[in-house]
Scaffold this active site. Sequence first.
Site, PDB file in Angstrom:
ATOM      1  N   ARG A  43       0.861  -1.143  -0.170  1.00  0.00           N
ATOM      2  CA  ARG A  43      -0.046   0.004   0.030  1.00  0.00           C
ATOM      3  C   ARG A  43       0.795   1.352   0.064  1.00  0.00           C
ATOM      4  O   ARG A  43       0.422   2.222  -0.595  1.00  0.00           O
ATOM      5  CB  ARG A  43      -1.228   0.011   1.434  1.00  0.00           C
ATOM      6  CG  ARG A  43      -1.737   1.345   1.232  1.00  0.00           C
ATOM      7  CD  ARG A  43      -3.106   1.234   2.097  1.00  0.00           C
ATOM      8  NE  ARG A  43      -2.793   0.656   3.439  1.00  0.00           N
ATOM      9  CZ  ARG A  43      -2.141   1.233   4.533  1.00  0.00           C
ATOM     10  NH1 ARG A  43      -1.712   2.544   4.295  1.00  0.00           N
ATOM     11  NH2 ARG A  43      -2.028   0.640   5.711  1.00  0.00           N
ATOM     12  N   TYR A  95     -15.429  15.980 -15.643  1.00  0.00           N
ATOM     13  CA  TYR A  95     -15.869  14.705 -15.352  1.00  0.00           C
ATOM     14  C   TYR A  95     -16.944  14.622 -14.320  1.00  0.00           C
ATOM     15  O   TYR A  95     -16.598  15.081 -13.186  1.00  0.00           O
ATOM     16  CB  TYR A  95     -14.718  13.801 -15.271  1.00  0.00           C
ATOM     17  CG  TYR A  95     -15.110  12.096 -15.022  1.00  0.00           C
ATOM     18  CD1 TYR A  95     -15.649  11.484 -15.837  1.00  0.00           C
ATOM     19  CD2 TYR A  95     -15.098  11.915 -13.573  1.00  0.00           C
ATOM     20  CE1 TYR A  95     -15.797  10.260 -15.870  1.00  0.00           C
ATOM     21  CE2 TYR A  95     -15.356  10.268 -13.555  1.00  0.00           C
ATOM     22  CZ  TYR A  95     -15.913   9.377 -14.503  1.00  0.00           C
ATOM     23  OH  TYR A  95     -16.047   8.268 -14.297  1.00  0.00           O
ATOM     24  N   ASP A 166      -6.646  17.105 -16.271  1.00  0.00           N
ATOM     25  CA  ASP A 166      -7.164  15.742 -16.590  1.00  0.00           C
ATOM     26  C   ASP A 166      -6.831  15.557 -18.223  1.00  0.00           C
ATOM     27  O   ASP A 166      -7.523  16.321 -18.766  1.00  0.00           O
ATOM     28  CB  ASP A 166      -8.373  15.697 -15.968  1.00  0.00           C
ATOM     29  CG  ASP A 166      -9.041  14.292 -16.367  1.00  0.00           C
ATOM     30  OD1 ASP A 166      -8.600  13.656 -17.217  1.00  0.00           O
ATOM     31  OD2 ASP A 166     -10.046  14.008 -15.753  1.00  0.00           O
ATOM     32  N   LYS A 191      -9.192   3.971 -19.185  1.00  0.00           N
ATOM     33  CA  LYS A 191      -9.733   4.463 -20.448  1.00  0.00           C
ATOM     34  C   LYS A 191      -8.510   4.056 -21.467  1.00  0.00           C
ATOM     35  O   LYS A 191      -8.154   2.891 -21.702  1.00  0.00           O
ATOM     36  CB  LYS A 191     -10.034   5.925 -20.834  1.00  0.00           C
ATOM     37  CG  LYS A 191     -10.898   6.349 -19.459  1.00  0.00           C
ATOM     38  CD  LYS A 191     -12.285   5.872 -19.236  1.00  0.00           C
ATOM     39  CE  LYS A 191     -12.962   6.076 -18.055  1.00  0.00           C
ATOM     40  NZ  LYS A 191     -12.890   7.497 -17.621  1.00  0.00           N
TER      41      LYS A 191
END
Length: 364
Positions: A43, A95, A166, A191
Amino acid sequence: MTNWTPQSWLVGGGRTRTPGDPLNVSPELASNFYLPDERLYSRTHGTTTTDALEELVGGLEKGSALAFASGMAAAAAVFGRLPVGARIAAPTDPYHGVAGILAEGESQGRWHVDRLDQADTAAWLDALAVSDLVWVESPENPLMTVADLPAICGAPRPEGALVVVDSTFATPLLQLPLDYGADVVMHSATKFIGGHSDLLAGVLITRDDDLYAEFVDRRLIYGATIGAMEAFLTVRGARTLGLRLERAQDNAMELALRLDAHGGVTRVLYPGLPAHPTHEVAKRFMAGFGAMLSFETTGDGDHAADVCARVELINHATSLGGVESTMERRAAIAGQERIPPTLIRLSVGCENVDDLWSDLVGSL
Ligand SMILES: *Cc1c(COP(=O)(O)O)cnc(C)c1O
């Protein structure tokens, strides 16, 4: 990155090239590691699989990349570092997940948001002087408005004001925001970078070591580290990004032209069309116009919904950037009610363009 072109880096980057190692990084399924070592726990430090993904994407954007469990996890790491009372400039229609973060923080009194017209470069330049964070999404979902990134990212700004782009719709192949002066680039690697609609992944890239360390902290505090299998699949998918994008982009241009001439379509929004409001801006700095387009049908929203329901090769589905074309009526998505009811967003994939066109014509 060496002196390879981005296309070659996509294929050749992120490999150890150590004798005896496999050519391709494996999904390293590990939470903890034998001590003493710098890498204690995945992590916190990721794995060799996340290293490969970060090297691959960082090399393209020419910065240090940090991989996250999703695009939204990456975005949350940016917003999460803002102090209470921060002022944010953002597009009117970012978005919807990002719109959700902005609205929630606003209603909690955490920050103030100025919502700007993506095409109004002067407004963005003004915002730089008063904002702690300038969040640009370009091309912007779903009208495909392209921001003048070199002007916005390259303008002088007060110390500490952060410009984040972005760049999901553009991929690292069509624009390089860090080169224009942005502080951070964000991708939903779900994407185009992953490219097969089979995983969730996000990436932040920066050249600022302090910011990078802050994002590492956010990632471990939020537990937003990407899983081994997803990191592996993202690397594997990214190998063909150059080929996929080239094909998808050619298809998109062709479909945009044909849709524009079709009687059942009232408007096509694709930055590659000279009539698009930000065509000239895109032409100035982007290496291509991408594979995303929107169009509006004649008739009402029910008719547009029928069109989406009728496609057979194209997939009636949300999301984008896969080898497979997808389309959806954006107004049907929660929080997108401002979008015209007949607007259909099409993520153009790698199918044969004439087959895609037959599918569209038959459905229209
Ligand atoms: C999908 C998307 C996101 C969010 O990414 P996830 O991987 O779905 O969390 C953010 N920005 C844009 C432009 C997107 O298309």
